[in-house]
Design an enzyme around this catalytic site. Sequence first.
Site, short mmCIF file in Angstrom:
data_model
loop_
_atom_site.label_atom_id
_atom_site.label_comp_id
_atom_site.label_asym_id
_atom_site.label_seq_id
_atom_site.Cartn_x
_atom_site.Cartn_y
_atom_site.Cartn_z
N SER A 45 0.84 -1.20 0.00
CA SER A 45 0.00 0.00 0.00
C SER A 45 0.88 1.25 0.00
O SER A 45 0.41 2.33 -0.36
CB SER A 45 -0.94 0.01 1.21
OG SER A 45 -0.21 -0.10 2.41
N GLU A 189 -9.24 -9.61 3.88
CA GLU A 189 -9.58 -8.19 3.66
C GLU A 189 -10.96 -8.02 3.04
O GLU A 189 -11.27 -8.65 2.02
CB GLU A 189 -8.50 -7.53 2.77
CG GLU A 189 -8.79 -6.04 2.54
CD GLU A 189 -7.61 -5.26 1.95
OE1 GLU A 189 -6.52 -5.84 1.79
OE2 GLU A 189 -7.82 -4.06 1.67
#
Length: 275
Positions: A45, A189
């Site tokens: 990320s 997730e």
Amino acid sequence: MPLRPADLARRKQAGLPIWVLTAWDALSGALVAEAGADAVLVGDSLAMVVLGHATTLPVTLDEMLHHCRATARGMASVCAPGQEPLLILDLPFLSYQCGTDAAVAAAGRVLKESPAAAVKLEGAEPETLVVIDRLVRSGIPVMGHIGLTPQSVHRLGYRRQGNDQASRQRLEREATALQAAGCFALVLEHVPDDLAASITAQLTIPVIGIGAGSGCDGQVRVTADLLGLTPRQPPFSPPLLQGRSLAVEALRRWMAGPAPAAAPTRPAADAAPHC
Ligand code: KIV
């Protein structure tokens, strides 16, 4: 000895929650270690959060290693020697999809060229399971990651996964297969809470959720989202504080304040030489 993957399993067995936070440099590494994270993830990320890319796809292994080493230095600056959290590095897109040997070489670089003690990779396709098995047998601990997998954004988008029966069953099969392949933990997730809780109960390895409810063994968050530093946070990761606007306001106030006093003039002999 810093925390090891087996320590996370012991926390699950003892019913203790597992806290994982992302970091990307010395500053954030020190912050999350000082806050007491059990594990620190140098997640890809950072491609979006720190490097300004639109997706996680462009970040390279060299860049990830650079950020990982900086993060480790920050962690070491606030931890007693041997008391650091477990450091995990995300294998970036295309570092483990081009064959098992290439994946071992990439993950091997992580352990040789940084203080990370484990890697994380996304998906549970048959080829990925073969890669995980080979990495684990080579002595490289692997954390799995299913549900919303940002490296598959062009196939799956950023949508919640596990919304229908077929997709729920697929995720359950994948979770079991990742455990069988040797993953020491699994990130789930953006999946329904009840599905995450049921997978957590079925697996012996720790399940770390993000956007997956409170029924997991632990939680992971992108620290910049939690601190409200990113322009927009995902719906499943609300900020704990409005860090971005607090910082911008503080800087604006400083610039609007009185101009700094003029520096006192010094005798010529003391003056710094001009280059
Ligand atoms: O890259 C990352 O930060 C991640 C977390 C969202 C789990 O993979």
